[in-house]
Design a protein around this motif. Sequence first.
Motif, PDB file in Angstrom:
ATOM      1  N   PRO A   1       0.787  -1.234   0.000  1.00 17.68           N
ATOM      2  CA  PRO A   1       0.000   0.000   0.000  1.00 17.68           C
ATOM      3  C   PRO A   1       0.820   1.286   0.000  1.00 17.68           C
ATOM      4  N   ASP A   2       1.951   1.293   0.695  1.00 14.45           N
ATOM      5  CA  ASP A   2       2.754   2.520   0.729  1.00 14.45           C
ATOM      6  C   ASP A   2       3.349   2.843  -0.634  1.00 14.45           C
TER       7      ASP A   2
ATOM      8  N   HIS B   1       0.449   4.162  -2.764  1.00 20.02           N
ATOM      9  CA  HIS B   1       0.093   5.516  -2.330  1.00 20.02           C
ATOM     10  C   HIS B   1       1.150   6.527  -2.758  1.00 20.02           C
TER      11      HIS B   1
ATOM     12  N   ALA C   1      -4.039   1.372  -2.873  1.00 21.38           N
ATOM     13  CA  ALA C   1      -3.539   1.508  -1.507  1.00 21.38           C
ATOM     14  C   ALA C   1      -4.667   1.302  -0.504  1.00 21.38           C
ATOM     15  N   ILE C   2      -5.824   1.894  -0.774  1.00 20.02           N
ATOM     16  CA  ILE C   2      -6.982   1.757   0.114  1.00 20.02           C
ATOM     17  C   ILE C   2      -7.437   0.300   0.184  1.00 20.02           C
TER      18      ILE C   2
ATOM     19  N   ASP D   1      -5.024  -1.520   2.404  1.00 18.91           N
ATOM     20  CA  ASP D   1      -5.048  -1.109   3.812  1.00 18.91           C
ATOM     21  C   ASP D   1      -6.114  -0.029   4.007  1.00 18.91           C
TER      22      ASP D   1
ATOM     23  N   ASN E   1      -7.717   1.000   6.449  1.00 19.16           N
ATOM     24  CA  ASN E   1      -7.745   1.712   7.724  1.00 19.16           C
ATOM     25  C   ASN E   1      -6.788   2.889   7.802  1.00 19.16           C
ATOM     26  N   ARG E   2      -6.036   3.140   6.763  1.00 18.77           N
ATOM     27  CA  ARG E   2      -5.077   4.252   6.763  1.00 18.77           C
ATOM     28  C   ARG E   2      -5.755   5.509   6.243  1.00 18.77           C
ATOM     29  N   GLU E   3      -6.011   6.440   7.143  1.00 22.92           N
ATOM     30  CA  GLU E   3      -6.685   7.686   6.774  1.00 22.92           C
ATOM     31  C   GLU E   3      -5.955   8.420   5.661  1.00 22.92           C
ATOM     32  N   LEU E   4      -4.648   8.437   5.715  1.00 18.17           N
ATOM     33  CA  LEU E   4      -3.858   9.164   4.723  1.00 18.17           C
ATOM     34  C   LEU E   4      -4.220   8.733   3.311  1.00 18.17           C
ATOM     35  N   PHE E   5      -4.427   7.440   3.110  1.00 19.49           N
ATOM     36  CA  PHE E   5      -4.778   6.946   1.779  1.00 19.49           C
ATOM     37  C   PHE E   5      -6.115   7.525   1.324  1.00 19.49           C
ATOM     38  N   TRP E   6      -7.078   7.554   2.233  1.00 17.40           N
ATOM     39  CA  TRP E   6      -8.391   8.113   1.918  1.00 17.40           C
ATOM     40  C   TRP E   6      -8.282   9.606   1.638  1.00 17.40           C
TER      41      TRP E   6
END
Length: 132
Positions: free
Chosen positions: A39-40, A43, A65-66, A69, A71-76
């Motif tokens: 995911p990183d 992203h 990425a979403i 993962d 649950n990673r707010e940054l991706f959203w």
Amino acid sequence: MELSINKTLQHAASLHADGDLREAEDLYRAVLRQQPDQPDASHNLGVLAIDEGYTKKALPLFVAAIQSDPNRELFWFSYIDGLIRDGNFEEAERTLLDVKQAGASQAGVEPLERLLAQALSTHEDSDHPILA
């Protein structure tokens, strides 16, 4: 393998921050060849695409990425930012509402709400020019 991927990602992020976008992109893509659902890497490659002005290429990377993962707010937040930049205001608004309802941090939501409001205002102004 995971340690190697983490080191590669760190190096790529450093190159990205230093403006060496080609080398950073090559490293992000190398990670994705080894681990397609990393995911990183997805992203950060999306962020790099945004940096280069390729919003349409960034959006599927943010989605990947979403999906890897969710649950990673940054991706959203990056995805919503990309939707706004792409002019997809309805989807940005829907997604922003969804992440707010899911409990996203206000510190991440507020700047996107402002950006969306500004984009909508600018968009409405350009769609309805005042006739002189």
